[in-house]
Scaffold this active site. Sequence first.
Site: not given
Length: 319
Positions: A60, A65, A68, A74, A91, A189, A238
């Site tokens: 994630r 990162d 943006v 950053s 975020n 996900h 899982s």
Amino acid sequence: MITTATFLVLFIANGQLSLSKAQLHVGFYSKTCPSAESIVRKVVQQAVTRDPGSAAVLLRLHFHDCFVEGCDGSILIKHVVNNDERFAAGNAGVGGFDVIDGAKSELERLCPGVVSCADIVALAARDAVVAAKGPFYDVPTGRRDGQTAEKSNAANLPDVEDSINTLKSKFREKGLSDLDLVLLSAGAHTIGTTACFFVVPRLDAKDPTINPEFFQVLRSKCPQGGDVNVRIPLDWESQFVFDDQIFRNIRNGKGVILSDSVLYQDNNMKQMIDSYVVTNGSSKASFATDFAKAMVKMGSIGVKIGIKGEIRRICNATN
């Protein structure tokens, strides 16, 4: 209908993506820091061994990162005043900073001023996927680190409550396709958790796309008036294994968050999701292969190369 202006934006975005990608290459540190990738891999493996949930966190981090200011590290910057990119609402819950800092510290000891924090984030995401039994893929490197991290720049991140058209638009603005959206949003996900905070609104509204039996399961974990900070798996079957189960969940009305479930309401994306679930002889699409390609593509968004950016000495501050 795509207007001329929109077409130009997409053309430019894709052009920049292709140009940036051409400047990165696999094995960028083969001469200047030959052990760079093995060091990152070791640090990530240790982190995932301590906490299997770290794999999803690092994956994630790379996504947030890149969305943006491009993949420039950053999001790692942290000033005394909390006005940096990492503190933007979109975020919230992003982590893994300590793992990146650990890898950077070891790399600075062996190869000072050589390996960028942006590349560490990209490599760590790949190694996290592998640690969760996902596919290994080569990561083109050569990114340099960004020097700004304004909170306001992170105002348009993809959100769990975005409509399907909004999600498509946000991905297309980055030069990413609808298939990339399916792979990098829902597909990613397959590991990780979310807070009840993002689930309760669906339950309170009695979202009809949720399987009735699964609705009761979610309600038992996220009761009305309960602690909205309680975390639950995004893939109920899982959560620590990188596999294609998440697509079966979405197809069967067991998507935990709205941004996953809403994809199956779009005919085109429904077909994409089904292609990773339905087997017709040997024609089943390969989620692992396609995900790897999408990750490399995402990792090329807006990268800084050549004389742009810098190689930070520490990842949470500019030089």
